[in-house]
Design a protein around this motif. Sequence first.
Motif, PDB file in Angstrom:
ATOM      1  N   GLN A   1      29.615  30.046  68.569  1.00  0.00           N
ATOM      2  CA  GLN A   1      30.286  29.147  67.626  1.00  0.00           C
ATOM      3  C   GLN A   1      31.790  29.347  67.748  1.00  0.00           C
ATOM      4  OE1 GLN A   1      27.591  31.258  66.162  1.00  0.00           O
ATOM      5  NE2 GLN A   1      26.393  29.617  67.101  1.00  0.00           N
ATOM      6  N   LEU A   2      32.496  28.237  67.696  1.00  0.00           N
ATOM      7  CA  LEU A   2      33.940  28.268  67.889  1.00  0.00           C
ATOM      8  C   LEU A   2      34.647  27.602  66.720  1.00  0.00           C
ATOM      9  CD1 LEU A   2      33.929  27.077  71.606  1.00  0.00           C
ATOM     10  CD2 LEU A   2      34.057  29.431  70.800  1.00  0.00           C
TER      11      LEU A   2
ATOM     12  N   GLY B   1      34.011  18.227  80.506  1.00  0.00           N
ATOM     13  CA  GLY B   1      34.034  19.147  79.382  1.00  0.00           C
ATOM     14  C   GLY B   1      33.386  20.476  79.685  1.00  0.00           C
ATOM     15  N   MET B   2      33.109  21.233  78.620  1.00  0.00           N
ATOM     16  CA  MET B   2      32.502  22.551  78.726  1.00  0.00           C
ATOM     17  C   MET B   2      31.267  22.595  77.837  1.00  0.00           C
ATOM     18  SD  MET B   2      36.083  24.734  78.795  1.00  0.00           S
ATOM     19  CE  MET B   2      35.420  26.309  79.322  1.00  0.00           C
ATOM     20  N   GLU B   3      30.561  23.734  77.863  1.00  0.00           N
ATOM     21  CA  GLU B   3      29.255  23.809  77.197  1.00  0.00           C
ATOM     22  C   GLU B   3      29.337  23.751  75.674  1.00  0.00           C
ATOM     23  OE1 GLU B   3      27.783  27.521  79.212  1.00  0.00           O
ATOM     24  OE2 GLU B   3      25.921  26.384  79.120  1.00  0.00           O
ATOM     25  N   TYR B   4      30.234  24.516  75.107  1.00  0.00           N
ATOM     26  CA  TYR B   4      30.279  24.682  73.661  1.00  0.00           C
ATOM     27  C   TYR B   4      31.649  24.245  73.136  1.00  0.00           C
ATOM     28  CZ  TYR B   4      26.312  27.656  74.781  1.00  0.00           C
ATOM     29  OH  TYR B   4      25.117  28.127  75.263  1.00  0.00           O
ATOM     30  N   TRP B   5      31.616  23.644  71.966  1.00  0.00           N
ATOM     31  CA  TRP B   5      32.833  23.073  71.391  1.00  0.00           C
ATOM     32  C   TRP B   5      33.011  23.503  69.952  1.00  0.00           C
ATOM     33  CZ3 TRP B   5      36.112  20.152  74.333  1.00  0.00           C
ATOM     34  CH2 TRP B   5      35.625  19.730  75.573  1.00  0.00           C
ATOM     35  N   GLY B   6      34.270  23.679  69.570  1.00  0.00           N
ATOM     36  CA  GLY B   6      34.580  23.898  68.173  1.00  0.00           C
ATOM     37  C   GLY B   6      35.132  22.619  67.574  1.00  0.00           C
ATOM     38  N   LYS B   7      35.285  22.621  66.270  1.00  0.00           N
ATOM     39  CA  LYS B   7      35.957  21.506  65.610  1.00  0.00           C
ATOM     40  C   LYS B   7      37.432  21.573  65.936  1.00  0.00           C
ATOM     41  CE  LYS B   7      32.712  21.102  61.804  1.00  0.00           C
ATOM     42  NZ  LYS B   7      32.521  21.145  60.328  1.00  0.00           N
ATOM     43  N   GLY B   8      38.066  20.441  65.966  1.00  0.00           N
ATOM     44  CA  GLY B   8      39.447  20.384  66.393  1.00  0.00           C
ATOM     45  C   GLY B   8      40.431  20.760  65.307  1.00  0.00           C
TER      46      GLY B   8
ATOM     47  N   TYR C   1      43.391  19.069  68.938  1.00  0.00           N
ATOM     48  CA  TYR C   1      43.135  20.051  69.990  1.00  0.00           C
ATOM     49  C   TYR C   1      41.801  20.743  69.715  1.00  0.00           C
ATOM     50  CZ  TYR C   1      47.766  19.477  71.925  1.00  0.00           C
ATOM     51  OH  TYR C   1      48.893  18.952  72.535  1.00  0.00           O
ATOM     52  N   TYR C   2      41.011  20.861  70.762  1.00  0.00           N
ATOM     53  CA  TYR C   2      39.692  21.473  70.674  1.00  0.00           C
ATOM     54  C   TYR C   2      39.611  22.684  71.600  1.00  0.00           C
ATOM     55  CZ  TYR C   2      38.313  16.975  68.660  1.00  0.00           C
ATOM     56  OH  TYR C   2      38.214  15.852  67.875  1.00  0.00           O
ATOM     57  N   CYS C   3      38.965  23.730  71.121  1.00  0.00           N
ATOM     58  CA  CYS C   3      38.663  24.826  72.032  1.00  0.00           C
ATOM     59  C   CYS C   3      37.206  24.699  72.474  1.00  0.00           C
ATOM     60  CB  CYS C   3      38.941  26.187  71.408  1.00  0.00           C
ATOM     61  SG  CYS C   3      37.959  26.623  69.971  1.00  0.00           S
ATOM     62  N   ALA C   4      36.929  25.256  73.622  1.00  0.00           N
ATOM     63  CA  ALA C   4      35.603  25.150  74.208  1.00  0.00           C
ATOM     64  C   ALA C   4      35.286  26.421  74.982  1.00  0.00           C
ATOM     65  CB  ALA C   4      35.524  23.936  75.125  1.00  0.00           C
ATOM     66  N   ALA C   5      34.004  26.634  75.213  1.00  0.00           N
ATOM     67  CA  ALA C   5      33.563  27.821  75.937  1.00  0.00           C
ATOM     68  C   ALA C   5      32.482  27.440  76.943  1.00  0.00           C
ATOM     69  CB  ALA C   5      33.021  28.872  74.966  1.00  0.00           C
ATOM     70  N   ASP C   6      32.360  28.243  77.985  1.00  0.00           N
ATOM     71  CA  ASP C   6      31.380  27.935  79.019  1.00  0.00           C
ATOM     72  C   ASP C   6      30.975  29.225  79.710  1.00  0.00           C
ATOM     73  OD1 ASP C   6      30.969  24.943  80.698  1.00  0.00           O
ATOM     74  OD2 ASP C   6      30.165  26.819  81.502  1.00  0.00           O
ATOM     75  N   ARG C   7      29.708  29.328  80.061  1.00  0.00           N
ATOM     76  CA  ARG C   7      29.230  30.527  80.751  1.00  0.00           C
ATOM     77  C   ARG C   7      29.540  30.498  82.242  1.00  0.00           C
ATOM     78  NH1 ARG C   7      23.215  29.904  78.607  1.00  0.00           N
ATOM     79  NH2 ARG C   7      23.904  27.746  78.867  1.00  0.00           N
ATOM     80  N   ARG C   8      29.957  29.350  82.731  1.00  0.00           N
ATOM     81  CA  ARG C   8      30.249  29.246  84.164  1.00  0.00           C
ATOM     82  C   ARG C   8      31.648  29.740  84.489  1.00  0.00           C
ATOM     83  NH1 ARG C   8      29.390  23.007  84.774  1.00  0.00           N
ATOM     84  NH2 ARG C   8      30.292  23.128  82.670  1.00  0.00           N
ATOM     85  N   SER C   9      31.859  30.013  85.732  1.00  0.00           N
ATOM     86  CA  SER C   9      33.195  30.343  86.212  1.00  0.00           C
ATOM     87  C   SER C   9      34.075  29.106  86.155  1.00  0.00           C
ATOM     88  CB  SER C   9      33.105  30.839  87.658  1.00  0.00           C
ATOM     89  OG  SER C   9      34.383  30.824  88.264  1.00  0.00           O
TER      90      SER C   9
END
Length: 124
Positions: free
Chosen positions: A2-3, A110-117, A93-101
């Motif tokens: 969670q972001l 985009g990326m796998e997981y997103w937070g609210k902006g 602006y949004y932050c995001a996370a991803d398990r990939r390189s």
Amino acid sequence: VQLQASGGGLVQAGGSLRLSCAASGRTFSNYAMGWFRQVPGKEREFVAADSWSGGSTLYADFLEGRFTISRENAKNTAYLQMNSLKPEDTAVYYCAADRRSIATIDFYYGMEYWGKGTLVTVSS
């Protein structure tokens, strides 16, 4: 994972802001982190990304060195330091996370997981 992004606000052109992205739920250091932005009515655009260790970063060409992405794995937090802000930087602006390189991610999709902006408004 969670972001939650924070740190947005109103700033005058030429000023600075630091956005934070707090992560929870998984081992933060296993994820690449990224920042994106979106203006209503326009496509989302990639801003910056940071590898798991923080040793590798990518930036959008339009930034011209004004922004810096970083992370503190011990605090489960990523940052986006924004300097020399321009009115055209106004966006959510949004932050995001991803398990990939980050070397394998096509950021257009985009990326796998997103937070609210968090809204950044730069006045002229």
